[in-house]
Design a protein around this motif. Structure first.
Motif, short mmCIF file in Angstrom:
data_model
loop_
_atom_site.label_atom_id
_atom_site.label_comp_id
_atom_site.label_asym_id
_atom_site.label_seq_id
_atom_site.Cartn_x
_atom_site.Cartn_y
_atom_site.Cartn_z
N GLU A 53 -3.31 11.58 -15.61
CA GLU A 53 -2.91 12.72 -14.52
C GLU A 53 -3.92 12.78 -13.42
O GLU A 53 -3.86 12.94 -12.42
CB GLU A 53 -2.60 13.95 -15.07
N VAL A 54 -5.14 12.82 -13.85
CA VAL A 54 -6.24 12.83 -12.90
C VAL A 54 -6.41 11.67 -12.13
O VAL A 54 -6.83 11.73 -10.71
CB VAL A 54 -7.57 13.18 -13.63
N GLU A 55 -6.30 10.55 -12.84
CA GLU A 55 -6.14 9.26 -12.05
C GLU A 55 -5.19 9.17 -11.02
O GLU A 55 -5.49 8.83 -9.77
CB GLU A 55 -6.30 8.31 -13.12
N VAL A 56 -4.02 9.39 -10.99
CA VAL A 56 -2.90 9.35 -10.45
C VAL A 56 -3.35 10.54 -9.32
O VAL A 56 -2.91 10.01 -8.07
CB VAL A 56 -1.59 9.93 -11.10
N ALA A 57 -3.76 11.66 -9.61
CA ALA A 57 -3.87 12.77 -8.46
C ALA A 57 -5.12 12.20 -7.38
O ALA A 57 -4.91 12.25 -6.14
CB ALA A 57 -4.41 14.08 -9.11
N ILE A 58 -6.03 11.66 -8.07
CA ILE A 58 -7.06 11.14 -7.00
C ILE A 58 -6.56 9.89 -6.38
O ILE A 58 -7.02 10.00 -5.13
CB ILE A 58 -8.32 10.52 -8.07
N PHE A 59 -5.64 8.99 -6.93
CA PHE A 59 -5.28 7.85 -6.26
C PHE A 59 -4.29 8.54 -5.23
O PHE A 59 -4.32 8.11 -3.85
CB PHE A 59 -4.42 7.13 -7.12
N ASP A 60 -3.39 9.53 -5.36
CA ASP A 60 -2.79 10.25 -4.23
C ASP A 60 -3.28 10.73 -3.22
O ASP A 60 -3.00 10.72 -1.96
CB ASP A 60 -1.83 11.12 -5.03
N LYS A 61 -4.65 11.43 -3.78
CA LYS A 61 -5.10 12.08 -2.42
C LYS A 61 -5.76 10.91 -1.55
O LYS A 61 -5.75 11.31 -0.23
CB LYS A 61 -6.46 12.65 -3.25
N GLU A 62 -6.31 9.85 -2.25
CA GLU A 62 -6.74 8.85 -1.32
C GLU A 62 -5.62 8.23 -0.29
O GLU A 62 -5.98 8.08 0.78
CB GLU A 62 -7.53 7.95 -2.13
N MET A 63 -4.65 8.10 -0.78
CA MET A 63 -3.56 7.47 -0.23
C MET A 63 -3.15 8.40 0.93
O MET A 63 -3.03 7.98 2.11
CB MET A 63 -2.15 7.40 -0.96
N ASP A 64 -3.26 9.90 0.73
CA ASP A 64 -2.87 10.86 1.76
C ASP A 64 -3.94 10.90 2.92
O ASP A 64 -3.58 10.75 4.10
CB ASP A 64 -2.81 12.01 1.18
N GLU A 65 -5.36 10.52 2.48
CA GLU A 65 -6.03 10.37 3.29
C GLU A 65 -6.28 9.07 4.44
O GLU A 65 -6.42 9.15 5.31
CB GLU A 65 -7.69 10.70 2.81
N TYR A 66 -5.90 8.24 3.61
CA TYR A 66 -5.51 6.82 4.38
C TYR A 66 -4.67 7.23 5.58
O TYR A 66 -4.67 6.42 6.55
CB TYR A 66 -5.24 5.91 3.11
N GLU A 67 -3.38 7.74 4.92
CA GLU A 67 -2.51 7.72 5.87
C GLU A 67 -2.61 8.73 7.41
O GLU A 67 -1.94 8.48 8.28
CB GLU A 67 -1.23 8.29 5.24
N ASP A 68 -3.56 9.64 6.88
CA ASP A 68 -3.94 10.43 8.18
C ASP A 68 -4.96 9.93 8.96
O ASP A 68 -4.87 10.16 10.35
CB ASP A 68 -4.85 11.68 7.55
N ASN A 69 -5.40 8.63 8.65
CA ASN A 69 -6.20 7.85 9.78
C ASN A 69 -5.58 6.81 10.66
O ASN A 69 -4.61 6.66 10.29
CB ASN A 69 -7.46 7.01 9.03
#
Ligand SMILES: [Zn+2]
Length: 69
Positions: A53-69
């Motif tokens: 769950e933590v792994e998925v959460a970290i991955f999703d966070k990184e994806m969101d940050e990526y999309e914001d750029n």
């Protein structure tokens, strides 16, 4: 000692859970703990998040940050 109820909607991405009795939105960390709901006073238990769950959460966070750029 009353019954301890499990928190619901445990979300590793939002770091939050809800009280199963009154529905209060409660910020939480990754670890397991017991506490009392601020609103209704129910004794609550939040389970620890699993590594997955933590792994998925970290991955999703990184994806969101990526999309914001
Ligand atoms: Zn509550």
């Amino acid at each position: 000692m009353g019954d301890i109820k499990e928190t619901i909607k445990n979300n590793a991405y939002l770091n939050s859970c809800d009280c199963p009795v009154c529905g209060k939105h409660i910020p939480r960390g990754y670890e397991e703990r017991t506490f009392f709901c601020e609103r209704c006073g129910t004794h609550l238990h939040q389970r620890a998040f699993t590594g997955k769950e933590v792994e998925v959460a970290i991955f999703d966070k990184e994806m969101d940050e990526y999309e914001d750029n």
